[in-house]
Write an enzyme that holds these catalytic residues in place. Structure first.
Site, short mmCIF file in Angstrom:
data_model
loop_
_atom_site.label_atom_id
_atom_site.label_comp_id
_atom_site.label_asym_id
_atom_site.label_seq_id
_atom_site.Cartn_x
_atom_site.Cartn_y
_atom_site.Cartn_z
N CYS A 244 43.16 59.43 47.57
CA CYS A 244 42.80 58.16 46.93
C CYS A 244 43.68 57.09 47.57
O CYS A 244 44.89 57.19 47.57
CB CYS A 244 43.01 58.20 45.44
SG CYS A 244 42.26 56.79 44.63
N GLY B 293 33.81 51.18 39.48
CA GLY B 293 34.70 51.47 38.38
C GLY B 293 35.94 50.60 38.45
O GLY B 293 36.46 50.15 37.42
N ASN C 13 42.18 61.67 37.73
CA ASN C 13 41.46 62.27 38.86
C ASN C 13 42.33 63.20 39.70
O ASN C 13 41.86 64.22 40.21
CB ASN C 13 40.86 61.17 39.75
CG ASN C 13 41.88 60.11 40.15
OD1 ASN C 13 42.60 59.58 39.29
ND2 ASN C 13 41.96 59.80 41.42
N THR D 198 23.64 38.74 41.67
CA THR D 198 22.37 39.46 41.58
C THR D 198 22.59 40.95 41.33
O THR D 198 23.41 41.58 41.98
CB THR D 198 21.55 39.27 42.89
OG1 THR D 198 21.34 37.88 43.09
CG2 THR D 198 20.20 39.98 42.80
#
Lengths: 373, 373
Positions: A326, A72, A152, A238
């Site tokens: 966090c 994110g 959050n 990839t």
């Protein structure tokens, strides 16, 4: 000892149904979709296409409008930097709220160093952005606005739909960080009126290492990495095929089960909100009490240190978060709590309890039984 | 129908032993290592630490010198851009070879637009960089050199150790893209003398969605993304824990089994190199015939279209790559083949056969039996 995980804002377990869907893509259908001239690559490409459609469906957009990223944070970096750089000839002014995630906040600060001007919108004591402020802050030079859908730390849901009307009218690109909402509550891009939106698989019981940016068709973006043609050259490297397959399955399940998940979570959340003040003295909730995420309760306690509480509960098998969980690179008090007026000395000590789809009433009871000891 | 996968340069299957190691980190030990005040996060953090040590051990560096990224392309972007920006006050000159991967080549071109000067070193017809050229091209203004360890398309192994001596003497930072070598052939950083090196899990039977950049202790780098404190702030965003665990296990297995894998692959490769010209008319090998990766054979055929051959073999269950399989965003002839003097009209049509640890002599026989039809 009983284990009670109440830190779903930090990350969620991957649903076993999701893992099952991913497994064949490790050992059997392991091809690289860029090598789609043979069957191995073709199967991988087909799986990516199918998952892209499922992720698009979750937020009601076209599959081609989904850019897979790995986190994110990467989606937020790509959106803010990529949209700013793609539109720098139209203007140099960006607006964000002061409670954005670090991936938006620090990218904005970096863009300031590069000559952009950034306005940081204040929030009220409930954590809400004032839509009038948004309208007033937009100038002729404004190219981009970024307001998170939900925060959050304090669970608050921002008035994105109302802001979307303003940005549409004023012709300003609108990005929202929906990492705490997409797959958890209904996120319909056509209703929200955003041009760009970031979401991550790990928020809704999908695997880590895969996320997505929605970008409205026709909007230009400058990639933050250079390389191959993956994701239309907008995110080279990839693809994480098992991850993409897992995110697709998790999105599919989230869409089907969202209503019942929410209906289970809200009463548990509201029980906590009702009962906690009776059981814990000097408790102060953070964020609006109803305009918030279904399983999210956040608060601080006078004279109590958040980190100590997290550690203490951990000894009883309970996982919750303190405001500083966090990872802040500068280890300062949470900018979110400071923004809503929490005294700086308690900003290290706030608590976030975030329930998930598999939590039960017994979990909630177990939590406060041990909290009181 | 028999299935023969001979496209290991594109990607490898994940070893079942690796998948087994990853599984508990999806559903059970699913924590976010940034939330390490509780057991879930702590277990994830411990797993990351252990895997970091295993990846470091594979290339003989310290665990703290490993920065996990999500792809090899990201590691290359971070290295080239991050090291250029961190050293822009010392000089503005960068040297790369003309056969680098797109993630290096296009980042270099982007840096040129931003005021850096880039020298593109030529290679000889075997694909080898001339070490004298490296020495001659370095000026007082040179801050960074990037030469890949081995090229995925033509299998050639570059004289990194010799170049490392030059860069050390001239005090220039030396990055190598070791995506085609680390975990496949011995890569000992102290022997190679590089300051920075990129590697990816999917090259050596680890999962996709995880890679790493080695950066010598004490060397500054500017991150290409902003956000949380993960990887010392040099690569923010929630870690792909199962991926990291998988890469660690794959690195451990690669170290243990490398010698036996190589000893099996070289005879198979050399059998192909010896026999192919007898079986296929107008065949021209690309890249040096011995200074090349153990399982790697590459060539082109006059009057034959590479993509058609790939498609034809696919109908017989065989997966190989044509020169254009690595996704070029501009769909032009391969810059690698052009660099070694392959006529531009056949540059779309080259073939890369890349054997892996589980291929057998029967696979090789099956390949050319069907090739001849």
């Amino acid at each position: 000892m009983r284990k009670v995980y109440l830190d779903h804002m930090s990350t969620t377990p991957t649903d076993p149904r999701v893992v099952k869907e991913m497994l064949p893509f490790f050992t059997e259908n392991f091809g690289n979709p860029s090598s789609h001239l043979h069957e191995y690559g073709l199967k991988a490409k087909k799986a990516v296409d199918e998952s892209r459609a499922k992720v698009a469906d979750l937020i009601n957009v076209k599959p081609d409008e989904i850019i897979f990223t790995f986190t994110g944070s990467e989606a937020n970096n790509l959106a803010l930097r990529g949209l700013a750089l793609a539109n720098k000839n139209k203007g140099k002014h960006i607006i964000i709220s002061e409670i954005e995630h670090f991936s938006i906040l620090y990218t904005a600060r970096e863009l300031e160093k590069e000559g952009f001007r950034v306005s940081y919108l204040k929030v009220n004591k409930d954590g809400l952005v004032d839509t009038d402020d948004v309208a007033k802050t937009i100038t002729k030079d404004t190219i981009l606005i970024s307001i998170m859908h939900a925060n959050n730390e304090i669970g608050i849901i921002e008035p994105i739909k109302e802001i979307g009307k303003i940005t549409k009218e004023k012709d300003v690109i609108f990005h929202t960080d929906a990492i705490a909402t997409a797959g958890i509550i209904p996120v319909d891009v056509s209703e929200l009126g955003v041009d760009s939106l970031s979401t991550t698989s790990q928020s809704f019981y999908g695997p880590k290492g895969i996320a997505a940016l929605y970008l409205r068709e026709g909007i230009d973006i400058v990639s933050i990495m250079k390389g191959g043609a993956q994701e239309g050259g907008r995110r080279p490297g990839t693809d994480n095929i098992p991850g993409i397959v897992g995110m697709g399955k998790a999105a599919e399940l989230a869409k089907i089960e969202m209503k019942s998940r929410i209906e289970r979570l809200i009463p548990l959340r509201d029980k906590l909100i009702k009962e906690l003040p009776n059981r814990i003295k000097y408790l102060h909730f953070t964020g609006h009490l109803t305009k918030r995420l279904p399983g999210h309760v956040s608060f601080w306690i006078s004279f109590a240190e958040g980190e100590s509480l997290v550690l203490f509960l951990n000894y009883n098998g309970i996982a919750i978060a303190s405001g500083s969980a966090c990872s802040s690179p500068d280890l300062q008090a949470s900018h979110v709590l400071t923004a809503i007026g929490v005294p700086p000395d308690v900003c290290h000590g706030s608590i976030t309890v975030s329930l998930g789809k598999d939590n039960t009433e017994e979990d909630v009871d177990y939590f406060w039984t041990h909290y009181q000891r």
